[in-house]
Design an enzyme around this catalytic site. Structure first.
Site, PDB file in Angstrom:
ATOM      1  N   LYS A 113      10.286  11.363  -3.259  1.00 36.10           N
ATOM      2  CA  LYS A 113      10.223  12.122  -1.999  1.00 36.10           C
ATOM      3  C   LYS A 113      10.205  13.627  -2.264  1.00 36.10           C
ATOM      4  CE  LYS A 113       9.871   8.656   0.616  1.00 36.10           C
ATOM      5  NZ  LYS A 113      10.909   7.691   0.914  1.00 36.10           N
ATOM      6  N   LYS A 195       2.406   0.479  -4.190  1.00 39.08           N
ATOM      7  CA  LYS A 195       2.727  -0.554  -3.201  1.00 39.08           C
ATOM      8  C   LYS A 195       2.049  -0.274  -1.870  1.00 39.08           C
ATOM      9  CE  LYS A 195       6.708   1.052  -0.665  1.00 39.08           C
ATOM     10  NZ  LYS A 195       7.542   0.528   0.376  1.00 39.08           N
ATOM     11  N   LYS A 198       3.254   2.177   4.746  1.00 40.41           N
ATOM     12  CA  LYS A 198       2.819   2.584   6.085  1.00 40.41           C
ATOM     13  C   LYS A 198       1.950   3.831   6.052  1.00 40.41           C
ATOM     14  CE  LYS A 198       6.976   0.866   8.373  1.00 40.41           C
ATOM     15  NZ  LYS A 198       8.197   1.331   7.692  1.00 40.41           N
TER      16      LYS A 198
HETATM   17  P1  ADP Z   1       7.434   1.307   4.213  1.00 40.08           P
HETATM   18  O1  ADP Z   1       7.769   1.326   2.752  1.00 40.08           O
HETATM   19  O2  ADP Z   1       6.140   0.686   4.518  1.00 40.08           O
HETATM   20  O3  ADP Z   1       7.652   2.614   4.915  1.00 40.08           O
HETATM   21  P2  ADP Z   1      10.039   0.389   5.025  1.00 40.08           P
HETATM   22  O4  ADP Z   1      10.530   1.404   4.081  1.00 40.08           O
HETATM   23  O5  ADP Z   1      10.458   0.544   6.423  1.00 40.08           O
HETATM   24  O6  ADP Z   1       8.461   0.327   4.894  1.00 40.08           O
HETATM   25  O7  ADP Z   1      10.405  -1.060   4.509  1.00 40.08           O
HETATM   26  C1  ADP Z   1      10.831  -2.130   5.297  1.00 40.08           C
HETATM   27  C2  ADP Z   1      10.940  -3.368   4.444  1.00 40.08           C
HETATM   28  O8  ADP Z   1       9.660  -3.764   3.972  1.00 40.08           O
HETATM   29  C3  ADP Z   1      11.816  -3.197   3.200  1.00 40.08           C
HETATM   30  O9  ADP Z   1      12.563  -4.388   3.018  1.00 40.08           O
HETATM   31  C4  ADP Z   1      10.825  -3.029   2.093  1.00 40.08           C
HETATM   32  O10 ADP Z   1      11.319  -3.461   0.850  1.00 40.08           O
HETATM   33  C5  ADP Z   1       9.690  -3.921   2.559  1.00 40.08           C
HETATM   34  N1  ADP Z   1       8.411  -3.488   2.000  1.00 40.08           N
HETATM   35  C6  ADP Z   1       7.730  -2.350   2.295  1.00 40.08           C
HETATM   36  N2  ADP Z   1       6.581  -2.272   1.605  1.00 40.08           N
HETATM   37  C7  ADP Z   1       6.520  -3.393   0.833  1.00 40.08           C
HETATM   38  C8  ADP Z   1       5.557  -3.917  -0.102  1.00 40.08           C
HETATM   39  N3  ADP Z   1       4.431  -3.278  -0.352  1.00 40.08           N
HETATM   40  N4  ADP Z   1       5.838  -5.095  -0.703  1.00 40.08           N
HETATM   41  C9  ADP Z   1       6.990  -5.764  -0.432  1.00 40.08           C
HETATM   42  N5  ADP Z   1       7.909  -5.345   0.439  1.00 40.08           N
HETATM   43  C10 ADP Z   1       7.698  -4.178   1.069  1.00 40.08           C
END
Ligand code: ADP
Ligand code: TRP
Length: 331
Positions: A113, A195, A198
């Site tokens: 970050k 990965k 969003k």
């Molecule tokens: P993002 O990373 O998309 O902003 P969040 O941080 O809100 O999403 O994550 C919400 C949940 O989704 C967490 O449990 C996170 O581990 C899971 N998650 C997010 N991206 C992935 C991914 N590419 N593969 C597996 N799990 C994911």
């Protein structure tokens, strides 16, 4: 016997995608019958990276609607918004006194970050894992369904819980990241860069709100190569990701056919992607339709949110009482 306690949260920072679904929400839905579940929208966490709150309210409603559309039953679980449970903020304050600047600065997600937003390295970003620990410990949870990217945060949560127990006496059980089958899930971006998430490349991320055409377009553009040159080769990670997705949404014999083709060096990635796109479109279609309908029903969502917060507060205030007794703050 008392049911084990489960906590997990998703940040309202944009549209939910396949990574969120397969890393987190799919497990939520399975866990709701077996465990005592607390699932929430992490709106405080989103402020560490998204200080502009214009879209926040809409995002909160959408995350709630998409969770319900995926099969979460607000009667069975506590589905709430983090900022409705002030007890979390109080525990966050206590835990901050146990968390050291040095260890927080070393967290890989913090370093990422700092690289991504050098002009906004706020204290909330540094203490992100402390707030996450408070989310979990406030219900004395032991199981936390999350994707692989959250593994280190869970390790920190255990450290903070142990440190608290050591200093003030046994108060918290230790929480662990949880996935039903094997290890924790990581869905890669379709362009093979890190990965799925969003906010990165939107054309390489499949959202639960994407229509069939867009899903086809994105999957057909997914990164592939000339194919394996030797029988039974290892798969490059971006190819492995397509097989992972196929394993999640396609029939077993479809997957097997393409696995065999890969192992015999006969694979045609165009055909594989076409099949995956059709199966993915079929998979997402009902979720998308259901989420859209629920999201329009703000009255029901408000009711769900308020009832969820009541359930969460009941549990949180009990834990806070325990915490204060342990700390000697019960005057
Ligand atoms: P993002 O990373 O998309 O902003 P969040 O941080 O809100 O999403 O994550 C919400 C949940 O989704 C967490 O449990 C996170 O581990 C899971 N998650 C997010 N991206 C992935 C991914 N590419 N593969 C597996 N799990 C994911
Ligand atoms: N940090 C998690 C993420 O970025 C979201 C989250 C916040 C969370 N608090 C939590 C997940 C508590 C599990 C438990 O994905």
């Amino acid at each position: 016997m008392e049911k084990e306690i489960v906590v997990s949260g998703i940040r309202p920072t944009g549209y939910l995608h396949l990574g969120n679904y397969f890393g987190a929400m799919r497990n939520y839905v399975r866990m709701q019958d077996e465990y005592n579940c607390y699932f929430f929208v992490a709106d405080w966490h989103s402020l560490t990276t998204h200080p502009d709150t214009k879209e926040l309210k809409n995002s909160v409603y959408r995350v709630l609607a998409e969770n319900i559309a995926c099969g979460l039953d607000p009667e069975k679980v506590a589905l709430y918004v983090q900022s409705d449970v002030k007890e979390i903020a109080e525990l966050y304050l206590y835990l901050n006194m146990l968390a050291y600047k040095g260890e927080l600065e070393k967290v890989p997600t913090f370093k990422d970050k700092v690289r991504l937003q050098p002009d906004n390295v706020n204290a909330g970003l540094l203490t992100y894992p402390v707030l996450m620990t408070a989310d979990i410990l406030i219900h004395r949870a032991t199981k936390v369904p999350v994707g692989k990217d959250q593994e280190q945060h869970l390790e920190m949560a255990r450290n903070f819980a142990e440190r608290f127990n050591h200093r003030y006496g046994e108060t918290f059980p230790l929480p662990y990241a949880f996935n039903y089958n094997t290890g924790l899930v990581k869905i890669m971006s379709l362009d093979g860069n890190g990965k799925m998430s969003k906010s990165e490349n939107q054309m390489a991320t499949i959202f639960l709100s994407d229509d069939d055409e867009l899903i086809r377009k994105k999957i057909m553009k997914a990164k592939t190569d000339a194919g394996p040159q030797e029988n039974n080769s290892d798969k490059p990670d971006y190819i492995d990701n397509l097989f992972t997705l196929m394993n999640l949404v396609s029939k077993e014999d479809t997957l097997k056919k393409f696995e065999d083709d890969f192992n015999n060096c006969n694979i045609r990635y165009g055909d594989m992607k076409k099949q995956l796109a059709e199966d993915m479109a079929l998979f997402i279609h009902p979720i998308r339709e259901k989420a859209a309908a629920i999201q329009n029903d703000k009255v029901s969502l408000d009711k769900i949110m308020h009832e969820g917060a009541e359930k969460a507060r009941a549990s949180a205030s009990k834990t806070l009482q325990l915490i204060k007794e342990s700390m000697g703050l019960n005057y």
